[in-house]
Every structure is written in C-alpha cells, then in structure tokens.
Design a protein around this motif. Structure first.
Motif, PDB file in Angstrom:
ATOM      1  N   ILE A  80       0.834  -1.198   0.000  1.00  0.00           N
ATOM      2  CA  ILE A  80       0.000   0.000   0.000  1.00  0.00           C
ATOM      3  C   ILE A  80       0.869   1.249   0.000  1.00  0.00           C
ATOM      4  O   ILE A  80       0.637   2.194  -0.766  1.00  0.00           O
ATOM      5  CB  ILE A  80      -0.957  -0.018   1.204  1.00  0.00           C
ATOM      6  CG1 ILE A  80      -2.008  -1.128   1.035  1.00  0.00           C
ATOM      7  CG2 ILE A  80      -1.644   1.342   1.375  1.00  0.00           C
ATOM      8  CD1 ILE A  80      -2.849  -1.375   2.265  1.00  0.00           C
ATOM      9  N   SER A 113       1.432   4.474  -2.924  1.00  0.00           N
ATOM     10  CA  SER A 113       0.882   5.766  -2.522  1.00  0.00           C
ATOM     11  C   SER A 113       1.776   6.906  -3.008  1.00  0.00           C
ATOM     12  O   SER A 113       3.009   6.801  -2.943  1.00  0.00           O
ATOM     13  CB  SER A 113       0.763   5.820  -0.991  1.00  0.00           C
ATOM     14  OG  SER A 113       0.400   7.106  -0.557  1.00  0.00           O
ATOM     15  N   ALA A 140      -3.421   8.156   0.659  1.00  0.00           N
ATOM     16  CA  ALA A 140      -3.956   6.798   0.722  1.00  0.00           C
ATOM     17  C   ALA A 140      -5.044   6.751   1.774  1.00  0.00           C
ATOM     18  O   ALA A 140      -5.019   7.507   2.755  1.00  0.00           O
ATOM     19  CB  ALA A 140      -2.856   5.790   1.055  1.00  0.00           C
ATOM     20  N   VAL A 187      -7.065   3.729   3.976  1.00  0.00           N
ATOM     21  CA  VAL A 187      -7.199   2.314   4.298  1.00  0.00           C
ATOM     22  C   VAL A 187      -8.385   2.120   5.233  1.00  0.00           C
ATOM     23  O   VAL A 187      -8.824   3.056   5.917  1.00  0.00           O
ATOM     24  CB  VAL A 187      -5.920   1.743   4.938  1.00  0.00           C
ATOM     25  CG1 VAL A 187      -4.724   1.904   4.003  1.00  0.00           C
ATOM     26  CG2 VAL A 187      -5.643   2.373   6.297  1.00  0.00           C
ATOM     27  N   SER A 230      -4.453   5.930  -3.269  1.00  0.00           N
ATOM     28  CA  SER A 230      -4.950   4.562  -3.246  1.00  0.00           C
ATOM     29  C   SER A 230      -5.990   4.354  -2.148  1.00  0.00           C
ATOM     30  O   SER A 230      -5.891   4.923  -1.059  1.00  0.00           O
ATOM     31  CB  SER A 230      -3.791   3.575  -3.047  1.00  0.00           C
ATOM     32  OG  SER A 230      -3.082   3.859  -1.858  1.00  0.00           O
ATOM     33  N   ALA A 276      -7.683   1.182  -0.061  1.00  0.00           N
ATOM     34  CA  ALA A 276      -7.492  -0.243   0.238  1.00  0.00           C
ATOM     35  C   ALA A 276      -8.328  -0.609   1.454  1.00  0.00           C
ATOM     36  O   ALA A 276      -8.042  -0.166   2.575  1.00  0.00           O
ATOM     37  CB  ALA A 276      -6.023  -0.564   0.491  1.00  0.00           C
ATOM     38  N   PHE A 287      -9.417  -3.800   3.675  1.00  0.00           N
ATOM     39  CA  PHE A 287      -8.900  -5.160   3.817  1.00  0.00           C
ATOM     40  C   PHE A 287      -9.412  -5.831   5.083  1.00  0.00           C
ATOM     41  O   PHE A 287      -9.835  -5.185   6.039  1.00  0.00           O
ATOM     42  CB  PHE A 287      -7.368  -5.183   3.748  1.00  0.00           C
ATOM     43  CG  PHE A 287      -6.646  -4.195   4.624  1.00  0.00           C
ATOM     44  CD1 PHE A 287      -6.271  -4.518   5.911  1.00  0.00           C
ATOM     45  CD2 PHE A 287      -6.318  -2.935   4.136  1.00  0.00           C
ATOM     46  CE1 PHE A 287      -5.594  -3.615   6.714  1.00  0.00           C
ATOM     47  CE2 PHE A 287      -5.633  -2.007   4.923  1.00  0.00           C
ATOM     48  CZ  PHE A 287      -5.267  -2.353   6.216  1.00  0.00           C
ATOM     49  N   PRO A 336     -11.594  -1.896  -9.493  1.00  0.00           N
ATOM     50  CA  PRO A 336     -11.136  -2.513  -8.239  1.00  0.00           C
ATOM     51  C   PRO A 336     -10.384  -3.819  -8.487  1.00  0.00           C
ATOM     52  O   PRO A 336     -10.714  -4.587  -9.397  1.00  0.00           O
ATOM     53  CB  PRO A 336     -12.437  -2.775  -7.469  1.00  0.00           C
ATOM     54  CG  PRO A 336     -13.435  -1.841  -8.068  1.00  0.00           C
ATOM     55  CD  PRO A 336     -13.063  -1.704  -9.515  1.00  0.00           C
ATOM     56  N   TRP A 370      -6.206  -8.184  -3.712  1.00  0.00           N
ATOM     57  CA  TRP A 370      -4.915  -8.712  -3.297  1.00  0.00           C
ATOM     58  C   TRP A 370      -5.167  -9.732  -2.190  1.00  0.00           C
ATOM     59  O   TRP A 370      -6.069  -9.561  -1.367  1.00  0.00           O
ATOM     60  CB  TRP A 370      -4.009  -7.621  -2.732  1.00  0.00           C
ATOM     61  CG  TRP A 370      -3.729  -6.472  -3.631  1.00  0.00           C
ATOM     62  CD1 TRP A 370      -3.928  -6.394  -4.982  1.00  0.00           C
ATOM     63  CD2 TRP A 370      -3.187  -5.200  -3.239  1.00  0.00           C
ATOM     64  NE1 TRP A 370      -3.531  -5.169  -5.452  1.00  0.00           N
ATOM     65  CE2 TRP A 370      -3.077  -4.411  -4.410  1.00  0.00           C
ATOM     66  CE3 TRP A 370      -2.779  -4.666  -2.030  1.00  0.00           C
ATOM     67  CZ2 TRP A 370      -2.580  -3.105  -4.380  1.00  0.00           C
ATOM     68  CZ3 TRP A 370      -2.283  -3.371  -1.981  1.00  0.00           C
ATOM     69  CH2 TRP A 370      -2.182  -2.601  -3.150  1.00  0.00           C
ATOM     70  N   ALA A 382      -7.462  -7.727   0.388  1.00  0.00           N
ATOM     71  CA  ALA A 382      -7.668  -6.286   0.206  1.00  0.00           C
ATOM     72  C   ALA A 382      -8.404  -6.043  -1.103  1.00  0.00           C
ATOM     73  O   ALA A 382      -8.077  -6.637  -2.133  1.00  0.00           O
ATOM     74  CB  ALA A 382      -6.327  -5.553   0.189  1.00  0.00           C
ATOM     75  N   THR A 439      -8.823  -3.034  -3.605  1.00  0.00           N
ATOM     76  CA  THR A 439      -8.059  -1.818  -3.826  1.00  0.00           C
ATOM     77  C   THR A 439      -8.461  -1.128  -5.124  1.00  0.00           C
ATOM     78  O   THR A 439      -8.948  -1.764  -6.062  1.00  0.00           O
ATOM     79  CB  THR A 439      -6.545  -2.121  -3.884  1.00  0.00           C
ATOM     80  OG1 THR A 439      -6.246  -2.816  -5.097  1.00  0.00           O
ATOM     81  CG2 THR A 439      -6.114  -2.971  -2.702  1.00  0.00           C
ATOM     82  N   THR A 461      -7.376   2.857  -7.413  1.00  0.00           N
ATOM     83  CA  THR A 461      -6.589   4.089  -7.480  1.00  0.00           C
ATOM     84  C   THR A 461      -7.488   5.254  -7.850  1.00  0.00           C
ATOM     85  O   THR A 461      -8.326   5.146  -8.758  1.00  0.00           O
ATOM     86  CB  THR A 461      -5.456   3.949  -8.513  1.00  0.00           C
ATOM     87  OG1 THR A 461      -4.612   2.868  -8.124  1.00  0.00           O
ATOM     88  CG2 THR A 461      -4.634   5.236  -8.591  1.00  0.00           C
TER      89      THR A 461
END
Length: 284
Positions: A48, A52, A115, A117, A143, A145, A147, A206, A209, A266, A268, A270
């Motif tokens: 991650i 970023s 980023a 998360v 980004s 993410a 998860f 999307p 991961w 995850a 994810t 962008t």
C-alpha cells in the motif's frame, strides 16, 4: 492480480452496514480488542505504501489504531476516523490522532490524503457513500485499500462455535457458519466493496490482493480474542460464557492449541478522474 467482477444481488442479511448498533459495539472490549486482535501482514502494508504518492494516510473505521500504528511504523502520517469514542480513546492513548465520527458523515475540513485504508471495517459503512467520500478526500493517484483478516477455524472448532452460537442466539443477524468458513463466506463483502467503488466513480477498476499466513493459538489466546468478534459483542455475558466454554472444550480435545489459517484480502483501487460533489447521486 485479479480484478473483481460486478457485484451480485445481495440478500438483506449480507448488508452489515445497516446494523449500526452492531458496528459500534466493539468499544465495550476496546482494550481486549487491541491486545487480542491479529495484526496485518507487513507485505500488505509495504504494498500500500509503495503505491501511494505520499505519506498522508487516512484510516477509516480505525478502531483502536491497530493498522494505523503499523503504517506509522513505516513513516506514514496517519489520521483515523472512528465512530466509537471508546475505541478512539484507546487509539489516541496509543499515539494515533483520531476524529470521532462515522466515516460517511465525517467532515474532512479541506484535508486531503495520499492513501485511505480501512482494516476490518469497510463492511460496516455504506459502500457507495463511503467510496464517494474516499474519492473526495484522496489526491490524484491516491490509493483506496479496504482489507480484512479472514480466518479459517479447524473443522472441530468451527462446528463447536457455530453450534454454541446458534444455541444462545438463534435469531441473531450474523451467519456464523459463513464467518468460520474462510473466504467463501466473505466473498459477498468483497463484491459489495468493489460494487460501491464502481458506483461512486472516480476510481480505477477494483482489484483484489491476497496474503496467506498462519498463526498458532493457545486455548487462552483464542478465547481471549473471541469476545471481540462482532457476533459476540452484543450478547449477554452468560451467553458469551457458554460459547467460550464449548469452544474451549473443543480446543482441549485438540491438545490445548491449534494453528489458524488466515487470508488477508484487500479490495483496492486508485483515485482517477473527478470525484462527485458532496450530495451527488451517481448515475447507474
């Protein structure tokens, strides 16, 4: 790395963001939650950060700051957003700056991030509103993410847990058999997260991961974590004790410990293009 297919039709029981009281019940065990819950793979954190454009990171639904502190440890400047003041207080005590609010209603006050998360929390948020808010606060190239640590109990423990839970809480909104059945039970959450990102707009396609790992638990270590599970946080103490006793007995039969298989997954994307203004309804 696989892209995620369009979101399937979701049954009402698979929409945990509609159960706000359950989402905000974890603060009753804030210290235990921080002590007992597993951390996230270093490889995920590094990936991650590597993707970023800068060090400014927002942690949506940060809880006690478990993931936030892992990102701080590799040089990120982290702000958490957490709806439960008890969880937020624990995170602050451990060095994480936190705004207390639901993420969808949170006011970023002009702040932007490289980023965003969300560890073990995105499913408690409205998938479209949360993704739209993420698009508004992320810089270009930033980004997103979301998860989850997905555990797979050994079959004997999974059966003991499910049987005990269904005995004490037959009408609860949680599908405990799905919780203990590894990734298959979580696929609908991953699809819902991906669908919200697509619908909100402003993101690349999307992707998913996956990081596989294992952890060995003693009887006491696993029973210490169990009361922090969402299925148990709102049960009466006597009901929780019965579930723990039955699961503990199953662990005793296995020799007093076991190895848990984990997959950290995850979803994810962008940040690209132009985000929708506040209050805009996306066209489908």
């Amino acid at each position: 790395m696989p892209t995620l297919p369009p979101e399937p039709s979701l049954p009402p029981a698979s929409r945990p963001h509609q159960h706000r009281r359950a989402a905000e019940s974890f603060g009753s065990e804030a210290e235990r939650y921080d002590r007992a819950r597993p951390r996230y793979p270093d490889a995920l954190v590094r990936r991650i950060v590597a993707g970023s454009p800068g060090p400014d990171l927002l942690d949506a639904g940060c809880g006690t700051g478990i993931a936030a502190r892992q990102f701080q440890a590799v040089g990120c400047r982290v702000l958490g957003v957490e709806p439960d003041a008890r969880m937020a207080a624990r995170a602050r005590h451990l060095g994480v700056e936190v705004d207390v609010a639901t993420f969808e209603a949170w006011d970023p006050a002009g702040r932007e991030f490289d980023a965003l998360v969300s560890a073990q929390a995105w499913h408690w948020m409205d998938p479209v509103a949360a993704a739209a808010k993420a698009a508004r606060v992320l810089r270009a190239g930033g980004s997103l993410a979301a998860f989850w640590n997905v555990f797979r109990l050994p079959p004997a423990l999974a059966e003991a847990f499910a049987a005990a839970y269904l005995r004490v809480a037959p009408d609860a909104p949680f599908d405990v058999r799905a919780m203990t059945g590894a990734l298959d039970g979580y696929r609908v959450l991953f699809a819902k997260a991906a669908g919200g990102i697509r619908e909100a707009g402003g993101f690349s396609t999307p992707q998913e991961w996956r990081f596989d790992w294992e952890w060995t638990y003693t009887r006491d270590a696993w029973l210490g974590q169990m009361p922090t599970l969402g299925a148990l946080t709102r049960l009466p103490p006597a009901a929780v004790d019965e579930v723990l006793a039955r699961v503990g007995a199953a662990i005793d039969v296995m020799g007093g410990g076991f190895t848990m298989s984990y997959a950290t997954v995850a979803v994810t994307a962008t940040r690209t293009g132009t985000a929708m203004p506040e209050g805009t309804v996306p066209l489908i």
